[in-house]
Scaffold this active site. Structure first.
Site, PDB file in Angstrom:
ATOM      1  CG  ASP A  52     -23.112  14.761 -15.576  1.00 15.45           C
ATOM      2  OD1 ASP A  52     -24.203  15.312 -15.783  1.00 15.45           O
ATOM      3  OD2 ASP A  52     -22.202  15.262 -14.890  1.00 15.45           O
ATOM      4  CE  LYS A 101     -29.143  10.753 -13.307  1.00 15.92           C
ATOM      5  NZ  LYS A 101     -27.721  11.148 -13.430  1.00 15.92           N
ATOM      6  N   GLY A 112     -29.505  17.774 -16.182  1.00 12.27           N
ATOM      7  CA  GLY A 112     -29.633  17.886 -17.633  1.00 12.27           C
ATOM      8  C   GLY A 112     -29.540  16.524 -18.273  1.00 12.27           C
ATOM      9  CG  HIS A 113     -32.002  13.399 -17.895  1.00  7.68           C
ATOM     10  ND1 HIS A 113     -30.909  12.938 -17.213  1.00  7.68           N
ATOM     11  CD2 HIS A 113     -33.056  13.170 -17.102  1.00  7.68           C
ATOM     12  CE1 HIS A 113     -31.296  12.463 -16.045  1.00  7.68           C
ATOM     13  NE2 HIS A 113     -32.596  12.601 -15.953  1.00  7.68           N
ATOM     14  CD  GLN A 122     -29.125  16.910  -9.190  1.00  6.83           C
ATOM     15  OE1 GLN A 122     -29.999  16.565  -8.431  1.00  6.83           O
ATOM     16  NE2 GLN A 122     -29.327  17.864 -10.062  1.00  6.83           N
TER      17      GLN A 122
HETATM   18  P1  GDP Z   1     -27.558  12.064 -17.424  1.00  7.83           P
HETATM   19  O1  GDP Z   1     -27.789  13.365 -16.731  1.00  7.83           O
HETATM   20  O2  GDP Z   1     -27.175  10.984 -16.463  1.00  7.83           O
HETATM   21  O3  GDP Z   1     -28.680  11.685 -18.336  1.00  7.83           O
HETATM   22  O4  GDP Z   1     -26.283  12.244 -18.332  1.00  7.83           O
HETATM   23  P2  GDP Z   1     -26.026  13.325 -19.482  1.00  7.83           P
HETATM   24  O5  GDP Z   1     -27.191  13.403 -20.376  1.00  7.83           O
HETATM   25  O6  GDP Z   1     -25.510  14.583 -18.910  1.00  7.83           O
HETATM   26  O7  GDP Z   1     -24.791  12.670 -20.201  1.00  7.83           O
HETATM   27  C1  GDP Z   1     -24.915  11.544 -20.861  1.00  7.83           C
HETATM   28  C2  GDP Z   1     -24.375  11.765 -22.262  1.00  7.83           C
HETATM   29  O8  GDP Z   1     -23.806  10.559 -22.696  1.00  7.83           O
HETATM   30  C3  GDP Z   1     -25.445  12.101 -23.279  1.00  7.83           C
HETATM   31  O9  GDP Z   1     -24.922  12.988 -24.241  1.00  7.83           O
HETATM   32  C4  GDP Z   1     -25.776  10.767 -23.896  1.00  7.83           C
HETATM   33  O10 GDP Z   1     -26.271  10.874 -25.201  1.00  7.83           O
HETATM   34  C5  GDP Z   1     -24.448  10.105 -23.868  1.00  7.83           C
HETATM   35  N1  GDP Z   1     -24.485   8.646 -23.745  1.00  7.83           N
HETATM   36  C6  GDP Z   1     -25.327   7.883 -23.013  1.00  7.83           C
HETATM   37  N2  GDP Z   1     -24.984   6.587 -23.138  1.00  7.83           N
HETATM   38  C7  GDP Z   1     -23.904   6.539 -23.947  1.00  7.83           C
HETATM   39  C8  GDP Z   1     -23.074   5.483 -24.426  1.00  7.83           C
HETATM   40  O11 GDP Z   1     -23.244   4.309 -24.118  1.00  7.83           O
HETATM   41  N3  GDP Z   1     -22.023   5.837 -25.234  1.00  7.83           N
HETATM   42  C9  GDP Z   1     -21.760   7.107 -25.564  1.00  7.83           C
HETATM   43  N4  GDP Z   1     -20.720   7.357 -26.347  1.00  7.83           N
HETATM   44  N5  GDP Z   1     -22.526   8.144 -25.141  1.00  7.83           N
HETATM   45  C10 GDP Z   1     -23.577   7.848 -24.337  1.00  7.83           C
END
Ligand code: GDP
Length: 434
Positions: free
Chosen positions: A14, A17, A41-42, A222
């Site tokens: 999370d 990515k 989940g992205h 992950q």
């Molecule tokens: P992933 O599985 O690694 O892609 O992570 P998730 O999608 O579960 O969580 C990332 C969340 O953080 C998403 O809702 C993104 O829109 C948000 N996000 C990503 N980069 C940033 C950032 O720099 N600042 C903030 N506030 N939110 C971010």
């Protein structure tokens, strides 16, 4: 040769990515997912529209980019169809741009049920899985009774035999169970027709693309601390989320990987059970959770939150050979009076600075922190490194020193535009290539 980049999580997942992959995609001709299932989940925001992707790489949001699901991924056909239909509803057509490995294993309908039973059996020691059947599908794969996509598309009599055997094994695991193999087989036959147009030889496709100097991005799901081999076992996922998974999960040689970008949050989170040395339990944890919207994209579960752990990221940098970090969610720390970086752990057997294999070493371990001043001026939406508040720059510098790797990207918000690419970093060089 054009540089092919792997993008993977440096913490417990999370890290954001999805946003980073989405941002980099215009520089690549293909994005290939190498492990995991639809538990990932992205979340990506494009011009204010929210897309949540589980199986298909977020590269699909860019026209002309081929999106690949490798053999290392386990596929629930129903989940894949649902995602394809959802994308179609939002105006994104996957046909001709989606390639699914014929060697990927299929999640069967009862894998989910086995997942729930296995968690129930573990009781107190439950892993905190998403109960989507991913672990049991990998168990069948390693147990050599799994069913692959090419088996589903292949000879019907052979498939019937495979399904019969798999269901028989399952009936032996679940007490007094007499599941009939035939409906499982019939359903797979129906799935086969819809899958057929997307399936092919991923390794061959990638080798050809790379030979023709078309750039490929390898996308991890992950993260390293959830890797089956290098993570906080047994509180891990069932696949190799770290760099080795690229080779085994796609059929590409190590030399095809030209650079590794580790994604890390400016703090640490974890969903599910297992150690999290810098975990906070006070109002600060709530503050990080609310500001960072730390709730699972797949399950909505609240994430556990803590300070940035440089021991963890340094370990990840070593395992993966991370060339640069993409530091996300810096804006979430805006307005805090002070910020902390964990540089070691105080344990019953003395101070340690390397991440231990034995989780008991972490029991009762106290993080050793560097405390730095916070910043009042928001970093939210800042797009130039030198426009960041001094204290934020100092925080990043200290974090880089402690993690042993530079931040090539700093993310200051969830939108694509809210991003800093650090001048003269490895990432800037990768960006310069097309
Ligand atoms: P992933 O599985 O690694 O892609 O992570 P998730 O999608 O579960 O969580 C990332 C969340 O953080 C998403 O809702 C993104 O829109 C948000 N996000 C990503 N980069 C940033 C950032 O720099 N600042 C903030 N506030 N939110 C971010």
């Amino acid at each position: 040769m054009a540089t092919n980049i792997a993008v993977l999580g440096a913490q417990w997942g999370d890290e954001g990515k999805g946003k980073i992959v989405d941002l980099l995609t215009p520089h690549f001709s293909a994005v290939a997912r190498y492990q995991g299932g639809h538990n990932a989940g992205h979340t990506v925001y494009v011009n204010g529209t929210k897309f949540v992707l589980h199986l298909i790489p977020s590269g699909i949001l860019h026209p002309g980019v081929t999106c690949i699901i490798g053999n290392g991924v386990v596929i629930d056909p129903q989940a894949l169809f649902k995602e394809v239909d959802e994308l179609a509803r939002m105006g994104v057509d996957v046909d001709g741009r989606l390639l699914v490995s014929e060697k990927a294993h299929v999640i069967l309908p009862y894998h989910r049920e086995l997942d729930v039973l296995s968690e129930a059996r573990r009781g107190e020691r439950k892993i905190g899985t998403t109960s989507r059947g991913i672990g049991p599908a990998y168990e069948d794969k390693i147990g050599r009774r799994g069913i692959r996509i090419c088996d589903v598309l292949g000879d019907r009599a052979a498939l019937a035999e495979d399904v019969r055997e798999n269901v028989h094994a399952r009936n032996q695991i679940i007490k007094d169970s007499t599941l009939d193999w035939k409906p499982v087989f019939d359903q797979l036959v129906v799935y086969a027709e819809r899958l057929r147009g997307w399936v092919g030889d991923v390794s061959l496709f990638l080798a050809t693309a790379i030979r023709q100097d078309r750039r490929v991005m390898f996308e991890g799901a992950q993260a390293t601390l959830l890797d089956i081999d290098h993570g906080t076992y047994p509180f891990v996922t069932s696949s190799n989320a770290s760099i080795g998974g690229v080779c085994t999960g796609l059929g590409v040689p190590p030399r095809a990987i030209g650079g590794v970008l580790g994604v890390a949050k400016a703090y640490t989170t974890r969903v599910g059970e297992g150690p999290l040395p810098t975990e906070l339990s006070d109002s600060l944890a709530d503050r990080l959770r609310e500001t960072g919207q730390e709730y699972g994209a797949s399950t909505g579960r609240p994430r556990r939150c803590g300070w940035y752990d440089a021991v963890v990221v340094r370990y990840s940098a070593r395992i993966n050979g991370i060339d640069a970090l993409a530091l996300t969610k810096l804006d979430v720390l805006d307005g805090l009076p002070e910020v902390k970086i964990c540089t070691g752990y105080r344990t019953a057997n003395g101070d340690i600075t390397e991440f231990p294999a034995d989780l008991r070493t972490l029991d009762g371990a106290q993080p050793i922190y560097d405390t730095l001043p916070g910043w009042d001026t928001p970093t939210k939406g800042v797009t130039r490194y030198d426009a960041l508040p001094r204290a934020a720059q100092r925080y990043i510098r200290r974090l880089e020193e402690a993690s042993g790797v530079e931040c090539g990207i700093v993310s200051t918000g969830s939108d694509r535009s809210e991003t800093i690419v650090k001048p003269s970093s490895a990432v800037e060089r990768w960006f310069a290539e097309r």
